[in-house]
Design a protein around this motif. Structure first.
Motif, PDB file in Angstrom:
ATOM      1  N   LEU A 252       0.822  -1.209   0.000  1.00 53.53           N
ATOM      2  CA  LEU A 252       0.000   0.000   0.000  1.00 53.53           C
ATOM      3  C   LEU A 252       0.860   1.265   0.000  1.00 53.53           C
ATOM      4  O   LEU A 252       0.507   2.258  -0.626  1.00 53.53           O
ATOM      5  N   LYS A 253       1.995   1.229   0.701  1.00 52.91           N
ATOM      6  CA  LYS A 253       2.886   2.390   0.718  1.00 52.91           C
ATOM      7  C   LYS A 253       3.429   2.683  -0.679  1.00 52.91           C
ATOM      8  O   LYS A 253       3.461   3.825  -1.125  1.00 52.91           O
ATOM      9  N   VAL A 254       3.869   1.634  -1.371  1.00 46.96           N
ATOM     10  CA  VAL A 254       4.414   1.809  -2.722  1.00 46.96           C
ATOM     11  C   VAL A 254       3.328   2.294  -3.681  1.00 46.96           C
ATOM     12  O   VAL A 254       3.531   3.247  -4.455  1.00 46.96           O
ATOM     13  N   ILE A 255       2.153   1.659  -3.617  1.00 44.57           N
ATOM     14  CA  ILE A 255       1.069   2.038  -4.531  1.00 44.57           C
ATOM     15  C   ILE A 255       0.617   3.468  -4.255  1.00 44.57           C
ATOM     16  O   ILE A 255       0.377   4.252  -5.187  1.00 44.57           O
ATOM     17  N   THR A 256       0.513   3.830  -2.979  1.00 48.24           N
ATOM     18  CA  THR A 256       0.106   5.198  -2.631  1.00 48.24           C
ATOM     19  C   THR A 256       1.074   6.217  -3.200  1.00 48.24           C
ATOM     20  O   THR A 256       0.668   7.234  -3.780  1.00 48.24           O
ATOM     21  N   ARG A 257       2.356   5.935  -3.082  1.00 46.31           N
ATOM     22  CA  ARG A 257       3.351   6.860  -3.632  1.00 46.31           C
ATOM     23  C   ARG A 257       3.226   6.986  -5.147  1.00 46.31           C
ATOM     24  O   ARG A 257       3.263   8.093  -5.698  1.00 46.31           O
ATOM     25  N   LEU A 258       3.043   5.858  -5.826  1.00 45.95           N
ATOM     26  CA  LEU A 258       2.956   5.894  -7.285  1.00 45.95           C
ATOM     27  C   LEU A 258       1.674   6.580  -7.756  1.00 45.95           C
ATOM     28  O   LEU A 258       1.673   7.239  -8.801  1.00 45.95           O
ATOM     29  N   VAL A 259       0.590   6.443  -7.000  1.00 47.76           N
ATOM     30  CA  VAL A 259      -0.645   7.156  -7.345  1.00 47.76           C
ATOM     31  C   VAL A 259      -0.469   8.655  -7.131  1.00 47.76           C
ATOM     32  O   VAL A 259      -0.870   9.475  -7.968  1.00 47.76           O
ATOM     33  N   GLU A 260       0.137   9.039  -6.011  1.00 48.70           N
ATOM     34  CA  GLU A 260       0.352  10.459  -5.728  1.00 48.70           C
ATOM     35  C   GLU A 260       1.237  11.115  -6.780  1.00 48.70           C
ATOM     36  O   GLU A 260       1.051  12.279  -7.121  1.00 48.70           O
ATOM     37  N   GLU A 261       2.190  10.355  -7.319  1.00 52.25           N
ATOM     38  CA  GLU A 261       3.112  10.904  -8.319  1.00 52.25           C
ATOM     39  C   GLU A 261       2.513  10.870  -9.717  1.00 52.25           C
ATOM     40  O   GLU A 261       3.112  11.392 -10.658  1.00 52.25           O
ATOM     41  N   GLY A 262       1.356  10.247  -9.876  1.00 54.79           N
ATOM     42  CA  GLY A 262       0.728  10.190 -11.194  1.00 54.79           C
ATOM     43  C   GLY A 262       1.198   9.049 -12.051  1.00 54.79           C
ATOM     44  O   GLY A 262       0.812   8.947 -13.223  1.00 54.79           O
ATOM     45  N   VAL A 263       2.042   8.163 -11.501  1.00 57.24           N
ATOM     46  CA  VAL A 263       2.532   7.024 -12.270  1.00 57.24           C
ATOM     47  C   VAL A 263       1.429   5.980 -12.437  1.00 57.24           C
ATOM     48  O   VAL A 263       1.230   5.423 -13.512  1.00 57.24           O
ATOM     49  N   LEU A 264       0.712   5.717 -11.343  1.00 52.33           N
ATOM     50  CA  LEU A 264      -0.416   4.795 -11.394  1.00 52.33           C
ATOM     51  C   LEU A 264      -1.722   5.570 -11.303  1.00 52.33           C
ATOM     52  O   LEU A 264      -1.831   6.543 -10.554  1.00 52.33           O
ATOM     53  N   LEU A 265      -2.707   5.124 -12.060  1.00 49.65           N
ATOM     54  CA  LEU A 265      -4.045   5.692 -12.023  1.00 49.65           C
ATOM     55  C   LEU A 265      -5.005   4.668 -11.438  1.00 49.65           C
ATOM     56  O   LEU A 265      -4.843   3.472 -11.659  1.00 49.65           O
ATOM     57  N   ILE A 266      -5.984   5.145 -10.688  1.00 49.18           N
ATOM     58  CA  ILE A 266      -7.029   4.262 -10.188  1.00 49.18           C
ATOM     59  C   ILE A 266      -8.104   4.189 -11.255  1.00 49.18           C
ATOM     60  O   ILE A 266      -8.732   5.189 -11.582  1.00 49.18           O
ATOM     61  N   ASP A 267      -8.289   3.020 -11.807  1.00 49.43           N
ATOM     62  CA  ASP A 267      -9.185   2.860 -12.955  1.00 49.43           C
ATOM     63  C   ASP A 267     -10.638   2.967 -12.494  1.00 49.43           C
ATOM     64  O   ASP A 267     -11.113   2.131 -11.703  1.00 49.43           O
ATOM     65  N   PRO A 268     -11.385   3.985 -12.957  1.00 49.39           N
ATOM     66  CA  PRO A 268     -12.762   4.146 -12.490  1.00 49.39           C
ATOM     67  C   PRO A 268     -13.716   3.075 -13.006  1.00 49.39           C
ATOM     68  O   PRO A 268     -14.821   2.939 -12.499  1.00 49.39           O
ATOM     69  N   LYS A 269     -13.296   2.304 -13.991  1.00 48.71           N
ATOM     70  CA  LYS A 269     -14.183   1.275 -14.544  1.00 48.71           C
ATOM     71  C   LYS A 269     -14.233   0.048 -13.642  1.00 48.71           C
ATOM     72  O   LYS A 269     -15.064  -0.823 -13.812  1.00 48.71           O
ATOM     73  N   PHE A 270     -13.301  -0.017 -12.671  1.00 44.80           N
ATOM     74  CA  PHE A 270     -13.245  -1.170 -11.787  1.00 44.80           C
ATOM     75  C   PHE A 270     -13.667  -0.751 -10.389  1.00 44.80           C
ATOM     76  O   PHE A 270     -13.496   0.409 -10.007  1.00 44.80           O
ATOM     77  N   PRO A 271     -14.180  -1.665  -9.589  1.00 45.74           N
ATOM     78  CA  PRO A 271     -14.634  -1.301  -8.241  1.00 45.74           C
ATOM     79  C   PRO A 271     -13.477  -0.853  -7.381  1.00 45.74           C
ATOM     80  O   PRO A 271     -12.367  -1.362  -7.506  1.00 45.74           O
ATOM     81  N   HIS A 272     -13.763   0.090  -6.470  1.00 47.00           N
ATOM     82  CA  HIS A 272     -12.734   0.536  -5.531  1.00 47.00           C
ATOM     83  C   HIS A 272     -12.798  -0.331  -4.290  1.00 47.00           C
ATOM     84  O   HIS A 272     -13.289  -0.001  -3.314  1.00 47.00           O
TER      85      HIS A 272
END
Length: 396
Positions: A376-396
């Motif tokens: 979660l720490k790695v994913i959070t960092r990559l989302v904050e930096e814009g590297v990873l996007l949370i896909d709205p087509k999939f459930p959160h």
């Protein structure tokens, strides 16, 4: 690796196109079906841009009879946008919309993929021409060009170059097209494509109906660009910032110094390390990382809102360069950003940067030794930096 380029130049192979066509001669690429570019850009996309975007010079322009028309006054443009557009088109003007790939997601993604295939910067302009009109006089471009015919028909005439491999600096107002006949003349129909090398003179005339096409410009670097890149690197080395010798008292001192520098330059320019650095420089010229709101507005993301089925997606406009190892750490180069990640196995890293995306459950299955907290720490960092996007087509 070259899927977009291969589809663009079909029925030619990439090997044939690069070896026999690229920079050498124009080639007509007949459509496999008329709707070939339908998902890339269409009339409804143009209507959306014109109706809801505040476009003006230099991004939106009109040409007629080889001349650029005067800019539309701001107040007139604001008060009667649709009427002004229709009037100019009905009077025979060609509408040009520059950098259209920066305004259309599907086209932005296609352009970024083509740029990855070629390793050279790509931009896309749009042209809407009324019937039987020639928007531009015979001219040449200082970049490579692909024409993608979206709708209608347009006749093209292409002539030999008068100056091999011209640049914007070598272009002169006095340049004139050759007096010889065109070496290629033909009609582009819906779904057709055409490649025109830089320096090759050309012009086009729309036929019975309105013509809508995209011009894909490829700004290929030259040896001069390589030298400019090298100069920027050499500025960091003291020997290149040092004064050259005076011409007195020993005339040969300057020549000796220049010979010494020339030898050093040749050795540095052709070293494996320098050549690899320049290749990486070309491969990783990418658009900025995208914004994702509201996630990036939060001071910190709340991973507790995510489920095991939350789908994370690498930016479709980018492909990372990954260097390093699990022991020394991973260096991620992406869109002029440099990110260091520690403690990740190669399998975990491959999952995080899978172009198809991943879920937390898939990451847990692929990298079972990675704890949930660390993931979660790695994913959070990559989302904050814009590297990873949370896909709205999939459930959160």
């Amino acid at each position: 690796m070259t899927e977009i380029l291969a589809n663009l130049i079909t029925p030619l192979t990439v090997e044939t196109f690069v070896g026999e066509i690229w920079t050498q001669k124009a080639v007509y690429l007949q459509a496999s079906h008329p709707q070939r570019f339908r998902e890339l850009f269409a009339w409804e996309d143009l209507n959306y841009l014109l109706n809801f975007h505040q476009l003006g010079d230099p991004d939106l322009r009109f040409h007629q009879g080889g001349q650029s028309l005067a800019d539309v006054p701001v107040r007139q443009w604001r008060d009667s946008r649709a009427e002004t557009l229709r009037d100019r088109l009905q009077q025979g003007a060609t509408l040009i919309l520059n950098q259209v790939h920066q305004r259309h997601p599907a086209l932005a993604q296609w352009t970024a993929a083509l740029q990855r295939d070629l390793g050279h910067p790509v931009q896309v302009n749009l042209y809407l021409s009324p019937p039987h009109q020639q928007g531009f006089n015979c001219h040449y471009d200082t970049h490579e060009v692909f024409i993608l015919q979206l709708d209608g028909e347009k006749e093209w005439l292409i002539f030999d170059p008068t100056l091999p491999y011209p640049t914007s600096e070598t272009r002169q107002d006095s340049d004139l097209p050759p007096e010889t006949p065109p070496y290629w003349q033909g009609l582009l129909k819906q779904g057709d494509a055409l490649y025109i090398p830089r320096g090759h003179w050309h012009y086009a005339i729309a036929q019975g109906g309105h013509s809508l096409h995209l011009t894909v410009g490829v700004s290929s670097p030259t040896g001069l660009d390589w030298l400019e890149w090298a100069i920027a690197k050499l500025e960091k080395q003291p020997q290149w910032r040092q004064n050259l010798p005076l011409l007195v008292p020993t005339p040969n001192t300057l020549e000796q110094s220049l010979n010494h520098l020339g030898t050093a330059l040749s050795q540095w320019l052709t070293s494996d390390q320098t050549l690899q650095e320049y290749r990486q420089h070309l491969q990783h010229q990418q658009p900025p990382l995208p914004l994702q709101l509201p996630q990036q507005l939060n001071p910190t993301l709340d991973p507790s809102e995510w489920s095991l089925d939350t789908h994370f997606q690498l930016s479709p406009l980018h492909r990372p360069q990954i260097l390093g190892s699990e022991e020394k750490g991973w260096e991620i180069n992406l869109a002029n950003r440099h990110i260091t990640l520690q403690g990740l196995s190669p399998a975990a890293l491959a999952c995080l940067f899978n172009p198809r995306g991943f879920t937390l459950s898939e990451l847990a299955e692929i990298a079972p030794t990675l704890s949930l907290d660390d993931a979660l720490k790695v994913i959070t960092r990559l989302v904050e930096e814009g590297v990873l996007l949370i896909d709205p087509k999939f459930p959160h």
